[in-house]
Design an enzyme around this catalytic site. Sequence first.
Site, PDB file in Angstrom:
ATOM      1  N   PHE A  85       3.087   0.493   6.094  1.00 47.32           N
ATOM      2  CA  PHE A  85       4.144   1.192   6.591  1.00 47.32           C
ATOM      3  C   PHE A  85       4.396   2.386   6.741  1.00 47.32           C
ATOM      4  O   PHE A  85       5.501   2.910   7.332  1.00 47.32           O
ATOM      5  CB  PHE A  85       5.499   0.503   5.885  1.00 47.32           C
ATOM      6  CG  PHE A  85       5.373  -1.112   6.206  1.00 47.32           C
ATOM      7  CD1 PHE A  85       5.908  -1.731   7.196  1.00 47.32           C
ATOM      8  CD2 PHE A  85       5.186  -1.830   4.977  1.00 47.32           C
ATOM      9  CE1 PHE A  85       5.834  -3.477   7.437  1.00 47.32           C
ATOM     10  CE2 PHE A  85       5.403  -3.358   4.815  1.00 47.32           C
ATOM     11  CZ  PHE A  85       5.663  -4.073   6.034  1.00 47.32           C
ATOM     12  N   CYS A  90       0.590   2.718  17.262  1.00 43.85           N
ATOM     13  CA  CYS A  90       1.094   1.251  16.932  1.00 43.85           C
ATOM     14  C   CYS A  90       2.227   0.706  17.836  1.00 43.85           C
ATOM     15  O   CYS A  90       2.101  -0.515  17.762  1.00 43.85           O
ATOM     16  CB  CYS A  90       1.446   1.503  15.550  1.00 43.85           C
ATOM     17  SG  CYS A  90      -0.162   1.905  14.418  1.00 43.85           S
ATOM     18  N   PHE A  91       3.159   1.402  17.942  1.00 45.06           N
ATOM     19  CA  PHE A  91       4.431   0.812  18.582  1.00 45.06           C
ATOM     20  C   PHE A  91       3.843  -0.032  20.101  1.00 45.06           C
ATOM     21  O   PHE A  91       4.093  -1.186  20.075  1.00 45.06           O
ATOM     22  CB  PHE A  91       5.318   1.743  18.865  1.00 45.06           C
ATOM     23  CG  PHE A  91       6.298   2.177  17.842  1.00 45.06           C
ATOM     24  CD1 PHE A  91       6.193   1.383  16.235  1.00 45.06           C
ATOM     25  CD2 PHE A  91       7.392   3.043  17.720  1.00 45.06           C
ATOM     26  CE1 PHE A  91       6.674   1.897  15.261  1.00 45.06           C
ATOM     27  CE2 PHE A  91       8.025   3.364  16.874  1.00 45.06           C
ATOM     28  CZ  PHE A  91       7.977   2.643  15.401  1.00 45.06           C
ATOM     29  N   ALA A 108       8.198  -3.683  15.949  1.00 47.74           N
ATOM     30  CA  ALA A 108       8.895  -4.008  17.109  1.00 47.74           C
ATOM     31  C   ALA A 108      10.434  -3.829  16.785  1.00 47.74           C
ATOM     32  O   ALA A 108      10.907  -2.996  17.758  1.00 47.74           O
ATOM     33  CB  ALA A 108       9.061  -5.661  17.495  1.00 47.74           C
ATOM     34  N   THR A 163      -7.257  -1.487  15.215  1.00 49.85           N
ATOM     35  CA  THR A 163      -6.937  -2.961  15.995  1.00 49.85           C
ATOM     36  C   THR A 163      -6.352  -2.362  17.183  1.00 49.85           C
ATOM     37  O   THR A 163      -5.259  -3.027  17.534  1.00 49.85           O
ATOM     38  CB  THR A 163      -6.347  -3.681  15.104  1.00 49.85           C
ATOM     39  OG1 THR A 163      -4.990  -3.140  14.563  1.00 49.85           O
ATOM     40  CG2 THR A 163      -6.916  -4.439  14.088  1.00 49.85           C
ATOM     41  N   ARG A 176     -16.749  11.597  10.950  1.00 42.47           N
ATOM     42  CA  ARG A 176     -15.267  11.459  10.117  1.00 42.47           C
ATOM     43  C   ARG A 176     -15.651  11.793   8.629  1.00 42.47           C
ATOM     44  O   ARG A 176     -14.913  12.583   7.993  1.00 42.47           O
ATOM     45  CB  ARG A 176     -14.751  10.260  10.520  1.00 42.47           C
ATOM     46  CG  ARG A 176     -13.224  10.270  10.687  1.00 42.47           C
ATOM     47  CD  ARG A 176     -12.674   9.266  11.182  1.00 42.47           C
ATOM     48  NE  ARG A 176     -11.182   9.723  12.046  1.00 42.47           N
ATOM     49  CZ  ARG A 176     -10.353   9.018  12.452  1.00 42.47           C
ATOM     50  NH1 ARG A 176     -10.388   7.789  12.156  1.00 42.47           N
ATOM     51  NH2 ARG A 176      -9.235   9.444  12.866  1.00 42.47           N
ATOM     52  N   LYS A 193       0.935  -0.846  21.022  1.00 47.32           N
ATOM     53  CA  LYS A 193       0.114  -1.963  20.851  1.00 47.32           C
ATOM     54  C   LYS A 193       0.601  -3.185  20.207  1.00 47.32           C
ATOM     55  O   LYS A 193       0.388  -4.243  20.392  1.00 47.32           O
ATOM     56  CB  LYS A 193      -1.253  -1.420  20.181  1.00 47.32           C
ATOM     57  CG  LYS A 193      -1.432  -1.592  18.744  1.00 47.32           C
ATOM     58  CD  LYS A 193      -2.701  -1.390  18.178  1.00 47.32           C
ATOM     59  CE  LYS A 193      -2.743  -0.823  16.763  1.00 47.32           C
ATOM     60  NZ  LYS A 193      -2.292  -2.003  15.786  1.00 47.32           N
TER      61      LYS A 193
END
Length: 479
Positions: A174, A284-285, A233, A98, A45, A287
């Site tokens: 964000f 993300c959403f 969420a 994460t 990377r 997890k």
Amino acid sequence: MQKVLDSNIRICCIGAGYVGGPSMVVIADKCPEILVNVVDINPDRIKNWNDEEYKEIPIFEPNLLPLLKRTRGKNLFFSTDVHQEISLADIIFICVNTPTKQIGVGAGRASNLQWLELCAREIATHAKGNTIVVEKSTVPVKTAEVIKDILITETINNISKEKKYFSVLSNPEFLSEGNAIKDLQDPDRILIGGDNINAIDKLSSIYEHWVPKDKIIKTNLWSSELSKLTANAFLAQRISSINSISALCEITGADIKEVSKAIGGDKRIGNKFISSGPGFGGSCFKKDLLNLTYLCEYYGLSEVALYWNQVLEINNWQQKRISKVVIEKLFRNISGKKIAIFGFAFKADTNDTRESPSINICMDLINEGAVLKIHDPKVKEIEIQKAFEDFLENNKELKNNKKLIDLRKVWNYYDSIYDASKNVDAILILTEWSNYKTISWEEIYKVMRKPAWVFDTRLVTNPDEVKKNGIKLWVLGQG
Ligand code: NAD
Ligand code: UGA
């Protein structure tokens, strides 16, 4: 590359991924006097971020390259020198992954914090003097306590004469992929949580280079951590809500575009983030929702956990129902039929395929016997193969399906939309790339097998244009 800058603040960012990379590029660009070092344990990377020709930059984001070109080698550096950069930094951003835990307590729902914990331990060992540690990764509420514990233990046990002082802040990110640079340059808000006002002000002073002060929200640590999970969420909930209505539209003759526009006209609901599609994807959403439901259950709030879990259930249902529609329309048999897939990224303007709805939908079609011809403007062939292999690894019950044993025989990669369409019974549009909006359907129809179908799950086609060429069209939320 030499670091010649005479800087009074030195930043180290741990993690050169979709968040660490673009956010540090923007900080370096907006704050030329600050020295920014991005480190990662993945040497490939880092090598790609340092690519001299800028051809192998690991992340595709609109407008990332010009900013990278004007900062890299000046006040922005990428390396694998994790220990050294930690030891020299005044501010350390933790931007590591994460993901959802795969094994152990909370498997399948809780966040795997092993990389974050490793960072905290590395920082505890190698940092010197006063260091501000900024948690930018998305984490369950109360994670800063873990980081603090690890850092404090090192402070107490430190046998060297030099004293170490740490302040831990939460500063969730964000940005949304595909809009990362725009979101970073002009954020709706910056959130900083912490209990050390000097540290909060120092971090704030970096953002104040370009973000108006009234957009910088300062809170306690736990509000900041919980706000990030809750924001995702709420966003995911909007997509599942509109997707649930798309099915009702198809049955009743209502049109999801019209319904979205009509309800979005109410300012309290608003017209953003209300487009129906094949279900939300991205890293993300899913997890973060899983993590939220896990946290709620951990704290004894089972009804709250069930409520948020339903947002995920609708997302799975939406993906499943798309493959069912395709099978149904192609005479309930797709065995041996060729189907073109347009778009593999989880949304347009990114090369990210994590949790892309395309993965589940393609796998359903392959499992039913179809052969896929896949096109995506930015996702590489190797990434698609890897996504399928990972899927099979996580769905072991499918591994014995003969059709899936030699994956390479059931799908092919195409650079050209035209070549991907040759001899296919159907084209399934799964990502809203802008070039799918201007396809010449007359040319495409000629090379498809008849009857020729187009399934548009992103509402990017002009129905009249498609149908006038003899193609049968199914549009999500319109039928
Ligand atoms: P990513 O997988 O693209 O990048 C993480 C990087 O961290 C990897 O390159 C990995 O090699 C590196 N890494 C892991 N452990 C390390 C260590 N100990 N030392 C050095 N490097 C290490 O992940 P991402 O998409 O950038 O997300 C990072 C975090 O930000 C996650 O918590 C995610 O939930 C959150 N987030 C992501 C987005 C997004 O749009 N992708 C947006 C907001 C927040
Ligand atoms: C999302 C949030 O929007 C970011 O604010 C957040 O920082 C990020 O997650 C994160 O924590 O990782 P991202 O996943 O990059 O960003 O992309 P989104 O634009 O939110 O899209 C997510 C999914 O929802 C995509 O599959 C997209 O196609 C879908 N979507 C989005 C719709 O189906 N309809 C919409 O109207 C909007």
